[in-house]
Design an enzyme around this catalytic site. Structure first.
Site, mmCIF file in Angstrom:
data_model
loop_
_atom_site.group_PDB
_atom_site.id
_atom_site.type_symbol
_atom_site.label_atom_id
_atom_site.label_comp_id
_atom_site.label_asym_id
_atom_site.label_seq_id
_atom_site.Cartn_x
_atom_site.Cartn_y
_atom_site.Cartn_z
ATOM 1 N N GLY A 281 -5.630 -2.593 -0.488
ATOM 2 C CA GLY A 281 -4.743 -2.878 -1.613
ATOM 3 C C GLY A 281 -4.854 -4.310 -2.119
ATOM 4 O O GLY A 281 -4.035 -4.746 -2.934
ATOM 5 N N ASP B 21 -6.065 0.315 6.919
ATOM 6 C CA ASP B 21 -7.141 1.171 6.418
ATOM 7 C C ASP B 21 -7.905 1.788 7.579
ATOM 8 O O ASP B 21 -8.395 2.911 7.483
ATOM 9 C CB ASP B 21 -8.068 0.365 5.507
ATOM 10 C CG ASP B 21 -7.313 -0.173 4.291
ATOM 11 O OD1 ASP B 21 -6.721 0.641 3.560
ATOM 12 O OD2 ASP B 21 -7.287 -1.392 4.094
ATOM 13 N N GLU C 254 -0.751 -10.534 3.523
ATOM 14 C CA GLU C 254 -0.372 -9.697 4.666
ATOM 15 C C GLU C 254 -0.586 -10.453 5.972
ATOM 16 O O GLU C 254 0.266 -10.434 6.857
ATOM 17 C CB GLU C 254 -1.203 -8.402 4.657
ATOM 18 C CG GLU C 254 -0.805 -7.440 3.557
ATOM 19 C CD GLU C 254 -1.743 -6.254 3.405
ATOM 20 O OE1 GLU C 254 -1.353 -5.287 2.737
ATOM 21 O OE2 GLU C 254 -2.860 -6.301 3.942
ATOM 22 N N GLY D 158 0.818 -1.213 0.000
ATOM 23 C CA GLY D 158 0.000 0.000 0.000
ATOM 24 C C GLY D 158 0.842 1.249 0.000
ATOM 25 O O GLY D 158 2.076 1.198 0.026
ATOM 26 N N LYS E 164 -7.758 -4.201 7.050
ATOM 27 C CA LYS E 164 -6.718 -4.132 6.032
ATOM 28 C C LYS E 164 -7.236 -4.801 4.755
ATOM 29 O O LYS E 164 -8.172 -5.585 4.801
ATOM 30 C CB LYS E 164 -5.443 -4.826 6.499
ATOM 31 C CG LYS E 164 -4.779 -4.109 7.675
ATOM 32 C CD LYS E 164 -3.544 -4.808 8.190
ATOM 33 C CE LYS E 164 -2.549 -5.168 7.136
ATOM 34 N NZ LYS E 164 -2.137 -4.013 6.298
#
Length: 226
Positions: free
Chosen positions: A100, A87, A106, A32, A97
């Site tokens: 992206g 986010d 992640e 991101g 999250k």
């Protein structure tokens, strides 16, 4: 003093995060815009680290462009830190999250790290998660059935598109974004969504949230510990 832009706040937390990088070790790196600032700062000390594990193809490409060695996670038993943006993040360190579309990788990379360092500008800190649509990575053939089950949890599931077509993740899956949620119990919602057959993972990082958040504010970088 002029107000700092969002990019200036992201750069400030990226620079602060460098202090958590352990010399001679492998660093887990997120995906991101804020993570990109961190990668560019990491490049300045690349001689001090062994290499990095990337949470997406885009992150791997950016690391390699800086001549930072990228390791496959299967080669790595543990790493001191995973550094990534969010986010949204709440006062308990639970995060949304996946803006992206890299949420699964992640979460996998973060699970191997001893510490998760979240880097974010101050706008990402919220009292209740859910204003930012909650991403859920889904096996394509299960898209419709998963969406029907998600409706029962409240909110509105929408398939994510890019350039007029359903977005396809690095894992060959699709993303359903859940809109209009108020997530009062992130741990329980993460459990419920992950149990839906066809879901790869949900972008709630609550069962294993952040250990530290470096929050960019006009008054400097604030360190929140969870």
């Amino acid at each position: 003093m002029t107000a700092m832009t969002q990019d200036e706040l992201k750069l400030a937390v990226a620079r602060e995060a460098i202090k958590y990088v352990v010399d001679g070790q492998i660093v887990g790196v997120g995906t991101g815009s804020t993570a990109n600032f961190f990668i560019d700062e990491l490049a300045k000390i690349k001689h001090r680290i062994k290499g990095a594990v990337a949470s997406s193809e885009a992150t791997a490409a950016r690391l390699r462009a800086h001549d930072i060695e990228v390791y496959d996670l299967n080669q790595v038993a543990t790493m001191p830190v995973y550094i990534d943006g969010a986010d949204e993040i709440n006062a308990d360190g639970a995060m949304i999250k996946g803006g992206g579309a890299a949420l699964t990788r992640e979460k996998i990379v973060a699970s191997v790290a001893e510490k998760f360092i979240c880097i974010a500008d101050g706008s990402k800190l919220v009292k209740v998660l859910g204003k930012f649509p909650l991403p859920i990575e889904v096996i394509p053939m299960a898209q419709a059935v998963v969406a029907r089950k998600l409706i029962k949890l409240g909110g509105e599931p929408r398939l994510r598109f890019k350039d007029g077509k359903p977005l396809i993740t690095d894992n060959g899956c699709v993303i359903i974004d859940m809109h209009d949620l108020k997530i009062t119990d992130p741990v329980e919602l993460e459990r419920q969504i992950n149990q839906i057959t066809g879901v790869v993972t949900v972008g709630l990082f609550a069962q294993q949230g952040a250990d530290i958040c470096l929050l960019g504010t006009p008054d400097g970088v604030k360190t929140l510990t969870f």
